[in-house]
Design an enzyme around this catalytic site. Structure first.
Site, PDB file in Angstrom:
ATOM      1  N   LYS A  58      75.605  10.821 106.271  1.00 45.68           N
ATOM      2  CA  LYS A  58      75.421   9.735 107.042  1.00 45.68           C
ATOM      3  C   LYS A  58      73.784   8.591 106.814  1.00 45.68           C
ATOM      4  CE  LYS A  58      78.937   9.842 108.912  1.00 45.68           C
ATOM      5  NZ  LYS A  58      80.265   9.204 109.231  1.00 45.68           N
ATOM      6  N   SER A 313      78.877  18.902 104.085  1.00 43.30           N
ATOM      7  CA  SER A 313      78.080  17.437 104.529  1.00 43.30           C
ATOM      8  C   SER A 313      76.942  17.214 105.663  1.00 43.30           C
ATOM      9  CB  SER A 313      79.976  16.332 104.968  1.00 43.30           C
ATOM     10  OG  SER A 313      80.091  17.775 105.826  1.00 43.30           O
TER      11      SER A 313
END
Length: 420
Positions: A58, A313
């Protein structure tokens, strides 16, 4: 959305984002997984975005977006809403760029994630816990943003955010010496999936890109079904990094055009993967980080002998969730079962149950009398962990034959929710 109006990241913009991110984000390794390669008879590679400083990809989109703000916008400050990982990326970006940010997070966000946001942002961010889901936090953040004329940094449905996330694909393609046949990418709001899929289809059009989201929050799958983003009335929040009620308009349009398939995996399967990665490879991942590897079972025949990339992720997992993760994994594997046991009105019934009804490898993990009086003869809720799935039928048969069987609770969600 008409095709001519469809926003798709230009390769030059993604490359520009990669230059912006140099020295800020790590070029994470693309490493072979011996465990999963052997299990699926393929070359399984893990793109380790869990190894970023903020422990998720992110930071890419957040920093790329915030770095493009005008000086006036930077002075007014920014606002974001996040289930945790985007918040950490925004927090670190605010500190690095010297910008004040207000971060809205759902109230159930794990404490560990809240503390990480505070650590990365220091005095440059303030945190507001609001609502039960990302969507609740998003609505509150938008009200604040409009009232104070600040810039909203969307966690996924923003062009600069998408371009930042797309740099993951540039790295994958540069790191692999062989043609990649499949890339599995996790899907929450769709920022990573839209960025990765658009770049992959530009540079390596034969590579199949598969989107994976949790079964309890199938927002992108529903959008595919209805041809547009729809808001799910309720979602399962366990995979918090990928649990959104509505995907973005931009991300949906890109994913609809570039994803080869959009699938879901159960939360129980995700928990099995989390435990497998930890026990076999010493890799710690959060639930969203385990989505892609959890999907490989569904493609085991197609990927045999192929080069496969799974994007891992994030690793922002809360250790206090370990017991729940183990419980969900055992339930998914049909190794944990809950019963109402009605002890017969005879002396030594409890001893008989333990010694003669349970199998040699069965283990009682939960025992609670449903009535506090008459404890020796009253019904009890009993949780039993089995060694193999095949042990269940003989156990139930012995319970019924000796008049211990009361009811089976695993398939009664209204009752079961009070136990798990």
């Amino acid at each position: 959305m008409k095709t001519k109006d469809l926003y798709v990241p230009h390769l030059e913009h993604v490359k520009r984002a990669a230059n912006t991110l140099q020295g800020v984000v790590a070029v994470t390794p693309l490493m072979n997984s011996l465990t999963y390669s052997k299990a699926f008879h393929s070359n399984i590679m893990l793109k380790r975005e869990d190894l970023q400083l903020v422990r998720s990809y992110k930071i890419r989109g957040a920093y790329n977006k915030i770095s493009t703000l005008t000086e006036e916008e930077k002075q007014r400050g920014i606002v974001c809403a996040s289930a945790g990982n985007h918040a950490q990326g925004v927090a670190l970006s605010c500190k690095l760029l010297g910008i004040q940010g207000t971060i809205y997070m759902p109230s159930p966000t794990p404490k560990q994630k809240v503390e990480q946001v505070e650590m990365f942002g220091e005095s440059f961010v303030s945190i507001v816990l609001k609502g039960d889901t990302f969507d609740d936090s998003y609505k509150a953040a938008m009200i604040n943003c409009q009232a104070e004329q600040k810039t909203f940094v969307h966690p996924f449905d923003d062009e600069k955010v998408i371009e930042g996330q797309a740099t993951v694909a540039l790295e994958i393609l540069s790191q692999s010496s062989e043609t990649i046949d499949y890339i599995f990418v996790p899907v929450g709001g769709g920022g990573l999936a839209s960025g990765v899929s658009s770049v992959i289809k530009l540079i390596s059009p034969t590579t199949k890109v598969i989107g994976v989201e949790p079964e309890g929050a199938p927002s992108m799958q529903k959008a595919f079904l209805y041809g547009e983003p729809v808001e799910l009335p309720q979602i399962e929040k366990f995979v918090d990094g990928a649990a959104v009620q509505r995907v973005g308009d931009k991300t949906f349009a890109i994913c609809q055009q570039h994803l080869d398939a959009m699938i879901t995996v159960s939360e129980g399967k995700v928990c099995q993967t989390i435990l497998e990665l930890y026990n076999k490879d010493a890799i710690v991942v959060e639930p969203a980080g385990a989505l892609t590897l959890s999907a490989l079972d569904q493609f085991k025949d197609e990927i045999k002998g192929k080069n496969v990339v799974c994007v891992v992720s994030g690793s922002n997992n809360d250790i206090t969730r370990t017991a729940e993760i183990k419980e969900r994994a055992l339930l998914h594997a049909n190794l944990k079962h809950y019963f109402i046991v009605r002890f017969p009105q005879r002396a030594g019934a409890l001893k008989e149950f333990v010694a003669e009804i349970l199998g040699p490898n069965d283990d009682i993990t939960h025992f609670e009398y449903s009535k506090k009086h008459n404890r020796e003869n009253g019904p009890a809720v009993v949780g039993i962990e089995l060694k193999t799935e095949a042990d269940l039928a003989p156990l139930v048969e012995r319970m019924k034959k000796r008049n211990f069987y009361g009811d089976y609770l695993n398939n009664k969600p209204d009752l079961f929710q009070f136990l798990v």
